[in-house]
Design a protein around this motif. Structure first.
Motif, short mmCIF file in Angstrom:
data_model
loop_
_atom_site.label_atom_id
_atom_site.label_comp_id
_atom_site.label_asym_id
_atom_site.label_seq_id
_atom_site.Cartn_x
_atom_site.Cartn_y
_atom_site.Cartn_z
N PHE A 84 -36.52 33.62 25.03
CA PHE A 84 -35.46 32.47 24.52
C PHE A 84 -36.16 31.25 24.74
O PHE A 84 -37.11 31.61 25.56
N GLN A 85 -35.98 30.17 24.17
CA GLN A 85 -36.25 28.48 24.83
C GLN A 85 -34.88 28.45 25.47
O GLN A 85 -33.59 27.76 25.14
N VAL A 86 -35.09 27.47 25.78
CA VAL A 86 -34.18 26.63 26.72
C VAL A 86 -34.96 24.74 26.93
O VAL A 86 -35.59 24.84 27.09
N VAL A 87 -34.09 23.74 26.81
CA VAL A 87 -34.12 22.61 26.10
C VAL A 87 -33.77 22.05 27.14
O VAL A 87 -32.73 22.11 27.59
N ALA A 99 -28.57 26.37 35.68
CA ALA A 99 -27.07 26.06 35.29
C ALA A 99 -27.95 26.00 33.37
O ALA A 99 -27.33 26.44 33.04
N ASP A 100 -29.46 25.67 33.35
CA ASP A 100 -30.31 24.62 32.16
C ASP A 100 -30.20 26.71 31.56
O ASP A 100 -29.72 26.68 30.12
N ILE A 101 -30.38 27.57 32.10
CA ILE A 101 -30.68 28.88 31.23
C ILE A 101 -29.36 29.40 31.25
O ILE A 101 -29.34 30.41 30.37
N ARG A 102 -27.78 29.32 32.17
CA ARG A 102 -26.60 29.78 31.69
C ARG A 102 -26.57 28.92 30.40
O ARG A 102 -25.96 29.92 29.76
N ARG A 103 -26.49 27.92 29.98
CA ARG A 103 -25.90 26.73 28.84
C ARG A 103 -26.79 27.62 27.70
O ARG A 103 -25.99 27.75 26.71
N ALA A 104 -28.25 27.77 28.09
CA ALA A 104 -28.67 28.37 26.96
C ALA A 104 -28.67 30.17 26.14
O ALA A 104 -28.43 30.16 25.46
#
Length: 60
Positions: A23-26, A36-41
């Motif tokens: 998956f991609q994380v912006v 937190a970025d990974i969790r939101r994505a």
């Protein structure tokens, strides 16, 4: 502020994210991708990620 995109792959089964899932994380910060970025994505993709930690994912 600049936006960066990271592609990640699950190293192992993590919560209900299967091993090998990509998956991609912006990210809109300068330091890189964080928990937190990974969790939101993952939540945006419909996964529950109570323990989404960067050590469970590798950059691809």
């Amino acid at each position: 502020m600049s936006t960066r995109v990271f592609k990640l792959r699950a190293k192992q089964q993590t919560g209900n994210v299967p091993k090998g899932y990509e998956f991609q994380v912006v990210v809109e910060n300068k330091t890189g991708v964080g928990d937190a970025d990974i969790r939101r994505a993952l939540e945006k993709l419909g996964f529950k990620a109570p323990v989404a930690m960067t050590s469970y994912f590798e950059k691809i």
